[in-house]
Scaffold this motif. Structure first.
Motif, mmCIF file in Angstrom:
data_model
loop_
_atom_site.group_PDB
_atom_site.id
_atom_site.type_symbol
_atom_site.label_atom_id
_atom_site.label_comp_id
_atom_site.label_asym_id
_atom_site.label_seq_id
_atom_site.Cartn_x
_atom_site.Cartn_y
_atom_site.Cartn_z
ATOM 1 N N LEU A 49 0.827 -1.205 0.000
ATOM 2 C CA LEU A 49 0.000 0.000 0.000
ATOM 3 C C LEU A 49 0.865 1.261 0.000
ATOM 4 C CD1 LEU A 49 -2.792 -1.102 2.475
ATOM 5 C CD2 LEU A 49 -3.065 -0.647 0.031
ATOM 6 N N ALA A 50 1.915 1.256 0.809
ATOM 7 C CA ALA A 50 2.814 2.409 0.852
ATOM 8 C C ALA A 50 3.457 2.639 -0.515
ATOM 9 C CB ALA A 50 3.881 2.199 1.922
ATOM 10 N N ASN A 51 3.836 1.567 -1.186
ATOM 11 C CA ASN A 51 4.428 1.680 -2.523
ATOM 12 C C ASN A 51 3.422 2.177 -3.559
ATOM 13 O OD1 ASN A 51 6.974 0.856 -1.703
ATOM 14 N ND2 ASN A 51 6.568 -1.296 -2.124
ATOM 15 N N GLN A 52 2.143 2.018 -3.264
ATOM 16 C CA GLN A 52 1.096 2.518 -4.159
ATOM 17 C C GLN A 52 0.776 3.986 -3.872
ATOM 18 O OE1 GLN A 52 0.057 0.428 -6.659
ATOM 19 N NE2 GLN A 52 1.607 -0.868 -5.717
ATOM 20 N N GLY A 53 1.480 4.571 -2.918
ATOM 21 C CA GLY A 53 1.274 5.980 -2.580
ATOM 22 C C GLY A 53 0.225 6.226 -1.519
ATOM 23 N N ILE A 54 -0.224 5.168 -0.841
ATOM 24 C CA ILE A 54 -1.213 5.325 0.217
ATOM 25 C C ILE A 54 -0.493 5.828 1.467
ATOM 26 C CG2 ILE A 54 -2.947 4.130 1.632
ATOM 27 C CD1 ILE A 54 -3.589 4.205 -1.416
ATOM 28 N N PRO A 55 -0.977 6.901 2.097
ATOM 29 C CA PRO A 55 -0.335 7.400 3.325
ATOM 30 C C PRO A 55 -0.268 6.308 4.407
ATOM 31 C CG PRO A 55 -1.956 8.976 2.514
ATOM 32 C CD PRO A 55 -2.121 7.716 1.699
ATOM 33 N N GLU A 56 0.766 6.388 5.237
ATOM 34 C CA GLU A 56 1.006 5.371 6.263
ATOM 35 C C GLU A 56 -0.217 5.087 7.121
ATOM 36 O OE1 GLU A 56 4.300 6.596 8.690
ATOM 37 O OE2 GLU A 56 5.742 5.596 7.391
ATOM 38 N N VAL A 57 -0.843 6.124 7.627
ATOM 39 C CA VAL A 57 -1.975 5.918 8.534
ATOM 40 C C VAL A 57 -3.146 5.266 7.789
ATOM 41 C CG1 VAL A 57 -3.072 8.200 8.317
ATOM 42 C CG2 VAL A 57 -3.248 6.915 10.461
ATOM 43 N N GLU A 58 -3.364 5.630 6.526
ATOM 44 C CA GLU A 58 -4.433 5.010 5.740
ATOM 45 C C GLU A 58 -4.134 3.532 5.508
ATOM 46 O OE1 GLU A 58 -7.359 6.393 4.837
ATOM 47 O OE2 GLU A 58 -6.687 8.123 5.971
ATOM 48 N N ALA A 59 -2.879 3.223 5.222
ATOM 49 C CA ALA A 59 -2.484 1.827 5.023
ATOM 50 C C ALA A 59 -2.693 1.031 6.306
ATOM 51 C CB ALA A 59 -1.028 1.749 4.568
ATOM 52 N N ALA A 60 -2.315 1.616 7.429
ATOM 53 C CA ALA A 60 -2.474 0.924 8.711
ATOM 54 C C ALA A 60 -3.951 0.672 9.018
ATOM 55 C CB ALA A 60 -1.834 1.742 9.833
ATOM 56 N N VAL A 61 -4.794 1.670 8.795
ATOM 57 C CA VAL A 61 -6.227 1.500 9.044
ATOM 58 C C VAL A 61 -6.794 0.445 8.103
ATOM 59 C CG1 VAL A 61 -8.483 2.641 8.922
ATOM 60 C CG2 VAL A 61 -6.560 3.807 10.006
ATOM 61 N N ALA A 62 -6.373 0.460 6.848
ATOM 62 C CA ALA A 62 -6.875 -0.518 5.876
ATOM 63 C C ALA A 62 -6.481 -1.937 6.266
ATOM 64 C CB ALA A 62 -6.351 -0.191 4.474
ATOM 65 N N VAL A 63 -5.225 -2.140 6.623
ATOM 66 C CA VAL A 63 -4.762 -3.485 6.980
ATOM 67 C C VAL A 63 -5.423 -3.955 8.267
ATOM 68 C CG1 VAL A 63 -2.745 -4.855 7.656
ATOM 69 C CG2 VAL A 63 -2.600 -3.319 5.693
ATOM 70 N N HIS A 64 -5.460 -3.112 9.288
ATOM 71 C CA HIS A 64 -6.118 -3.497 10.538
ATOM 72 C C HIS A 64 -7.610 -3.744 10.313
ATOM 73 C CE1 HIS A 64 -2.456 -2.157 12.580
ATOM 74 N NE2 HIS A 64 -2.924 -2.700 13.680
ATOM 75 N N GLY A 65 -8.231 -2.890 9.533
ATOM 76 C CA GLY A 65 -9.652 -3.071 9.237
ATOM 77 C C GLY A 65 -9.916 -4.375 8.516
ATOM 78 N N ALA A 66 -9.066 -4.700 7.552
ATOM 79 C CA ALA A 66 -9.230 -5.956 6.808
ATOM 80 C C ALA A 66 -9.073 -7.157 7.736
ATOM 81 C CB ALA A 66 -8.224 -6.022 5.657
#
Length: 125
Positions: A49-66
């Motif tokens: 996600l970070a490599n796709q340009g997703i901000p760190e906090v958004e990536a963390a919320v997405a992964v934890h949410g998933a």
């Protein structure tokens, strides 16, 4: 967080997690190996996600949410085993994930809890 982001993360994580679960259940992985692979899988998803340009906090919320969404069957089983409402078990899981996000990514506990709870509510079966 956008619904589109979760629609990308959920299938990617589910597919890989399912493969590890099958190997664990068949005895090809022990509990320690499964835990290490699961942690690695989460880190890979976050990095992707970070490599796709997703901000760190958004990536963390997405992964934890998933992870919370994919943990639904386990949370339901835990609620039944403890004879408590599913919502209580889900809320505890959301709080734990929100605490981790707050501690490592600087998002307030309250905001992380709200965001994760909305993901769980949206994707609940």
């Amino acid at each position: 967080m956008s619904k589109e982001l979760m629609d990308i993360v959920l299938p990617r994580l589910a597919q890989r997690l399912n493969r590890h679960l099958r190997r664990f259940r068949s005895g090809k992985l022990n509990e320690d190996q499964f835990s290490r692979r699961f942690e690695s899988l989460l880190q890979q998803q976050y990095s992707w996600l970070a490599n796709q340009g997703i901000p760190e906090v958004e990536a963390a919320v997405a992964v934890h949410g998933a992870v919370l969404v994919l943990s639904g069957p386990g949370l339901r089983a835990e609620a039944a085993e403890q004879s408590i409402p599913l919502e209580i078990v889900e809320y505890r899981a959301v709080l734990a994930a929100a605490s981790d996000i707050s501690e490592h990514y600087g998002l307030s506990q309250h905001r992380a809890t709200r965001r994760l709870a909305s993901i769980v509510a949206y994707y609940a079966e």
